[in-house]
Design a protein around this motif. Structure first.
Motif, PDB file in Angstrom:
ATOM      1  N   VAL A 250       8.287   3.237  -0.966  1.00 21.49           N
ATOM      2  CA  VAL A 250       8.494   2.985   0.471  1.00 21.49           C
ATOM      3  C   VAL A 250       7.700   3.992   1.308  1.00 21.49           C
ATOM      4  CG1 VAL A 250      10.200   3.107   2.334  1.00 21.49           C
ATOM      5  CG2 VAL A 250      10.733   1.847   0.240  1.00 21.49           C
ATOM      6  N   GLU A 251       7.702   5.261   0.883  1.00 19.55           N
ATOM      7  CA  GLU A 251       6.960   6.295   1.615  1.00 19.55           C
ATOM      8  C   GLU A 251       5.462   5.987   1.622  1.00 19.55           C
ATOM      9  OE1 GLU A 251       8.370   8.682   3.472  1.00 19.55           O
ATOM     10  OE2 GLU A 251      10.191   7.614   2.886  1.00 19.55           O
ATOM     11  N   HIS A 252       4.959   5.545   0.469  1.00 20.22           N
ATOM     12  CA  HIS A 252       3.533   5.194   0.400  1.00 20.22           C
ATOM     13  C   HIS A 252       3.211   4.016   1.325  1.00 20.22           C
ATOM     14  CE1 HIS A 252       2.482   7.998  -2.701  1.00 20.22           C
ATOM     15  NE2 HIS A 252       3.221   7.432  -3.641  1.00 20.22           N
ATOM     16  N   PHE A 253       4.050   2.988   1.291  1.00 20.10           N
ATOM     17  CA  PHE A 253       3.803   1.813   2.144  1.00 20.10           C
ATOM     18  C   PHE A 253       3.884   2.185   3.631  1.00 20.10           C
ATOM     19  CE2 PHE A 253       5.451  -0.814  -1.605  1.00 20.10           C
ATOM     20  CZ  PHE A 253       4.177  -1.168  -2.000  1.00 20.10           C
ATOM     21  N   LYS A 254       4.846   3.026   3.974  1.00 18.73           N
ATOM     22  CA  LYS A 254       4.983   3.451   5.374  1.00 18.73           C
ATOM     23  C   LYS A 254       3.781   4.291   5.811  1.00 18.73           C
ATOM     24  CE  LYS A 254      10.006   3.261   6.015  1.00 18.73           C
ATOM     25  NZ  LYS A 254      11.240   4.055   6.222  1.00 18.73           N
ATOM     26  N   ALA A 255       3.255   5.093   4.891  1.00 15.28           N
ATOM     27  CA  ALA A 255       2.070   5.895   5.206  1.00 15.28           C
ATOM     28  C   ALA A 255       0.875   4.982   5.482  1.00 15.28           C
ATOM     29  CB  ALA A 255       1.749   6.844   4.051  1.00 15.28           C
ATOM     30  N   ALA A 256       0.753   3.903   4.707  1.00 18.28           N
ATOM     31  CA  ALA A 256      -0.336   2.938   4.939  1.00 18.28           C
ATOM     32  C   ALA A 256      -0.181   2.276   6.299  1.00 18.28           C
ATOM     33  CB  ALA A 256      -0.341   1.885   3.835  1.00 18.28           C
ATOM     34  N   LEU A 257       1.049   1.889   6.637  1.00 15.23           N
ATOM     35  CA  LEU A 257       1.295   1.170   7.896  1.00 15.23           C
ATOM     36  C   LEU A 257       1.163   2.080   9.123  1.00 15.23           C
ATOM     37  CD1 LEU A 257       4.261  -1.066   6.710  1.00 15.23           C
ATOM     38  CD2 LEU A 257       1.973  -1.840   7.372  1.00 15.23           C
ATOM     39  N   ALA A 258       1.364   3.379   8.942  1.00 14.83           N
ATOM     40  CA  ALA A 258       1.183   4.317  10.058  1.00 14.83           C
ATOM     41  C   ALA A 258      -0.288   4.368  10.478  1.00 14.83           C
ATOM     42  CB  ALA A 258       1.660   5.706   9.653  1.00 14.83           C
ATOM     43  N   ILE A 259      -1.179   4.108   9.508  1.00 13.86           N
ATOM     44  CA  ILE A 259      -2.621   4.117   9.796  1.00 13.86           C
ATOM     45  C   ILE A 259      -3.081   2.723  10.177  1.00 13.86           C
ATOM     46  CG2 ILE A 259      -4.918   4.668   8.875  1.00 13.86           C
ATOM     47  CD1 ILE A 259      -3.241   6.296   6.666  1.00 13.86           C
ATOM     48  N   ASP A 260      -2.633   1.729   9.401  1.00 10.90           N
ATOM     49  CA  ASP A 260      -3.037   0.329   9.625  1.00 10.90           C
ATOM     50  C   ASP A 260      -1.792  -0.537   9.711  1.00 10.90           C
ATOM     51  OD1 ASP A 260      -3.918  -2.267   9.589  1.00 10.90           O
ATOM     52  OD2 ASP A 260      -5.003  -2.129   7.682  1.00 10.90           O
ATOM     53  N   PRO A 261      -1.287  -0.774  10.938  1.00  6.80           N
ATOM     54  CA  PRO A 261      -0.056  -1.557  11.087  1.00  6.80           C
ATOM     55  C   PRO A 261      -0.215  -3.011  10.643  1.00  6.80           C
ATOM     56  CG  PRO A 261      -1.064  -1.155  13.219  1.00  6.80           C
ATOM     57  CD  PRO A 261      -1.821  -0.340  12.231  1.00  6.80           C
ATOM     58  N   ASN A 262      -1.460  -3.435  10.370  1.00  5.44           N
ATOM     59  CA  ASN A 262      -1.718  -4.810   9.941  1.00  5.44           C
ATOM     60  C   ASN A 262      -1.904  -4.929   8.428  1.00  5.44           C
ATOM     61  OD1 ASN A 262      -2.095  -5.991  12.745  1.00  5.44           O
ATOM     62  ND2 ASN A 262      -3.669  -4.418  12.772  1.00  5.44           N
ATOM     63  N   SER A 263      -1.722  -3.827   7.688  1.00  2.51           N
ATOM     64  CA  SER A 263      -1.988  -3.847   6.245  1.00  2.51           C
ATOM     65  C   SER A 263      -1.107  -4.869   5.530  1.00  2.51           C
ATOM     66  CB  SER A 263      -1.749  -2.463   5.632  1.00  2.51           C
ATOM     67  OG  SER A 263      -1.795  -2.535   4.220  1.00  2.51           O
ATOM     68  N   GLU A 264      -1.754  -5.939   5.070  1.00  2.98           N
ATOM     69  CA  GLU A 264      -1.025  -7.015   4.399  1.00  2.98           C
ATOM     70  C   GLU A 264      -0.385  -6.513   3.106  1.00  2.98           C
ATOM     71  OE1 GLU A 264      -1.936 -11.702   3.393  1.00  2.98           O
ATOM     72  OE2 GLU A 264      -3.535 -10.241   3.073  1.00  2.98           O
ATOM     73  N   ASP A 265      -1.125  -5.692   2.346  1.00  3.76           N
ATOM     74  CA  ASP A 265      -0.615  -5.171   1.071  1.00  3.76           C
ATOM     75  C   ASP A 265       0.622  -4.299   1.286  1.00  3.76           C
ATOM     76  OD1 ASP A 265      -2.567  -6.414  -0.469  1.00  3.76           O
ATOM     77  OD2 ASP A 265      -3.954  -4.717  -0.340  1.00  3.76           O
ATOM     78  N   ALA A 266       0.585  -3.477   2.339  1.00  6.42           N
ATOM     79  CA  ALA A 266       1.714  -2.585   2.602  1.00  6.42           C
ATOM     80  C   ALA A 266       2.915  -3.349   3.158  1.00  6.42           C
ATOM     81  CB  ALA A 266       1.301  -1.477   3.557  1.00  6.42           C
ATOM     82  N   LEU A 267       2.668  -4.295   4.049  1.00 10.56           N
ATOM     83  CA  LEU A 267       3.769  -5.089   4.620  1.00 10.56           C
ATOM     84  C   LEU A 267       4.483  -5.887   3.533  1.00 10.56           C
ATOM     85  CD1 LEU A 267       2.011  -6.359   7.874  1.00 10.56           C
ATOM     86  CD2 LEU A 267       4.048  -4.901   7.796  1.00 10.56           C
ATOM     87  N   TYR A 268       3.688  -6.518   2.664  1.00 11.88           N
ATOM     88  CA  TYR A 268       4.281  -7.308   1.580  1.00 11.88           C
ATOM     89  C   TYR A 268       4.993  -6.396   0.596  1.00 11.88           C
ATOM     90  CZ  TYR A 268       4.604 -10.603  -2.315  1.00 11.88           C
ATOM     91  OH  TYR A 268       5.066 -11.394  -3.349  1.00 11.88           O
ATOM     92  N   GLY A 269       4.376  -5.248   0.315  1.00  6.94           N
ATOM     93  CA  GLY A 269       4.997  -4.298  -0.618  1.00  6.94           C
ATOM     94  C   GLY A 269       6.342  -3.810  -0.115  1.00  6.94           C
ATOM     95  N   LEU A 270       6.385  -3.506   1.185  1.00 11.42           N
ATOM     96  CA  LEU A 270       7.641  -3.031   1.775  1.00 11.42           C
ATOM     97  C   LEU A 270       8.721  -4.107   1.697  1.00 11.42           C
ATOM     98  CD1 LEU A 270       8.299  -0.314   3.026  1.00 11.42           C
ATOM     99  CD2 LEU A 270       7.722  -1.248   5.265  1.00 11.42           C
ATOM    100  N   ALA A 271       8.318  -5.366   1.910  1.00 12.20           N
ATOM    101  CA  ALA A 271       9.279  -6.475   1.812  1.00 12.20           C
ATOM    102  C   ALA A 271       9.800  -6.641   0.393  1.00 12.20           C
ATOM    103  CB  ALA A 271       8.606  -7.776   2.277  1.00 12.20           C
ATOM    104  N   VAL A 272       8.897  -6.465  -0.577  1.00 11.25           N
ATOM    105  CA  VAL A 272       9.302  -6.587  -1.993  1.00 11.25           C
ATOM    106  C   VAL A 272      10.288  -5.476  -2.362  1.00 11.25           C
ATOM    107  CG1 VAL A 272       8.478  -6.380  -4.381  1.00 11.25           C
ATOM    108  CG2 VAL A 272       7.243  -7.815  -2.761  1.00 11.25           C
ATOM    109  N   VAL A 273       9.952  -4.239  -2.000  1.00 10.93           N
ATOM    110  CA  VAL A 273      10.821  -3.106  -2.341  1.00 10.93           C
ATOM    111  C   VAL A 273      12.183  -3.268  -1.676  1.00 10.93           C
ATOM    112  CG1 VAL A 273      11.130  -0.613  -2.121  1.00 10.93           C
ATOM    113  CG2 VAL A 273       8.888  -1.524  -2.693  1.00 10.93           C
ATOM    114  N   SER A 274      12.171  -3.741  -0.433  1.00  6.95           N
ATOM    115  CA  SER A 274      13.442  -3.905   0.303  1.00  6.95           C
ATOM    116  C   SER A 274      14.343  -4.954  -0.333  1.00  6.95           C
ATOM    117  CB  SER A 274      13.156  -4.295   1.760  1.00  6.95           C
ATOM    118  OG  SER A 274      12.368  -3.323   2.387  1.00  6.95           O
ATOM    119  N   SER A 275      13.733  -5.906  -1.038  1.00 11.96           N
ATOM    120  CA  SER A 275      14.527  -6.987  -1.631  1.00 11.96           C
ATOM    121  C   SER A 275      15.078  -6.601  -3.022  1.00 11.96           C
ATOM    122  CB  SER A 275      13.672  -8.255  -1.762  1.00 11.96           C
ATOM    123  OG  SER A 275      12.657  -8.068  -2.743  1.00 11.96           O
ATOM    124  N   LEU A 276      14.634  -5.460  -3.541  1.00 16.00           N
ATOM    125  CA  LEU A 276      15.073  -5.072  -4.892  1.00 16.00           C
ATOM    126  C   LEU A 276      16.474  -4.472  -4.875  1.00 16.00           C
ATOM    127  CD1 LEU A 276      11.748  -3.474  -6.211  1.00 16.00           C
ATOM    128  CD2 LEU A 276      12.687  -5.731  -6.742  1.00 16.00           C
TER     129      LEU A 276
END
Length: 276
Positions: A250-276
């Protein structure tokens, strides 16, 4: 005070007008590079490359594509590369008004490619009248390469890896290595290497050592350039999928989104982790 609405933008795949159809990797690569640069501007919501690429070669009009993607602004253009000669044409369209806001052709040699990229991205920002923060201005002008041969190997490598077959991924990794041989340590090339090994593992073609290489190359990329969102996103995926540390992912994905709020890989990753 409410945040102002983000302006919706799509960068459509630049058409390859080169005499050699094998130069497609170059026009696609420039499209991706432009998308990536503009995505790091907080007040812009840039449609993902994968969504825009579905309209590659489409006979739909720009207003039709804009409506389908739910955007107001559309960038389209073409690339012609013949030997060392390079010509890039780009235009910015306000789809709501069906009006051209800006259009220009840049002609030169491959040595001018980085200047051309900077000029196009800056003209788009000016055309949409986006106000940049000092950090965004700095990042917009930041260059990951200063060597055109290494940049070309990087684009070739990414294009091969994205094909997803074992042979293509190996070819892509070889191209990336050739780029590294020219310039030495390079964050984007290391990120491409991490992506290649991730594709190997994710497609069931890789082994334990390939998982380690994903982590190794992504960390090298992140350490060289902490502002590279792709590196943080890949670290999130490998941490989540293979290292079993969801909180760190989650920290890695949030770090990506802080730089690129449109990062598809990070947004999808965060959704996957949240569903686990």
């Amino acid at each position: 005070k409410a945040e102002p609405a983000r302006k919706m933008l799509a960068v459509l795949p630049f058409e390859n007008l080169s005499p050699d159809p094998d130069q497609e990797y170059f026009s696609d690569g420039l499209t991706e590079e432009l998308t990536s640069k503009l995505s790091q501007i907080q007040s812009l919501c840039v449609i993902s490359r994968s969504s825009s690429m579905t309209f590659k070669g489409s006979n739909k009009t720009v207003p039709e594509i804009a409506k389908a993607l739910k955007v107001q602004y559309v960038v389209e253009g073409s690339v012609r590369k013949a030997g060392n000669e390079l010509r890039i044409t780009a235009q910015l369209i306000d789809a709501n008004a069906d009006a051209h806001l800006w259009s220009k052709t840049y002609a030169g040699t491959m040595d001018d490619v980085f200047d051309m990229q900077d000029s196009v991205s800056r003209a788009i920002v000016d055309g949409i009248k986006v106000r940049l923060s000092p950090d965004e201005t700095r990042r917009l002008g930041k260059r990951s390469f200063n060597n055109t041969a290494a940049f070309t190997y990087y684009l070739k490598g990414k294009a091969e890896i994205d094909k997803g077959t074992e042979d293509a991924i190996h070819r892509g990794l070889q191209y990336l290595q050739q780029g590294l041989d020219i310039v030495g340590d390079n964050a984007l090339i290391y990120c491409g290497m991490a992506w290649g090994y991730w594709m190997m593992v994710n497609n069931g073609l890789g082994q334990e050592e390939d998982i380690s290489k994903v982590d190794e190359y992504a960390r090298k990329a992140r350490d060289l350039d902490p502002e590279l969102p792709e590196a943080h996103a890949i670290l999130g995926w490998v941490t989540c999928a293979f290292l079993g540390n969801q909180r760190q992912a989650v920290e890695h994905f949030k770090a990506a989104l802080a730089i690129d709020p449109n990062s598809e890989d990070a947004l999808y990753g965060l959704a996957v982790v949240s569903s686990l």
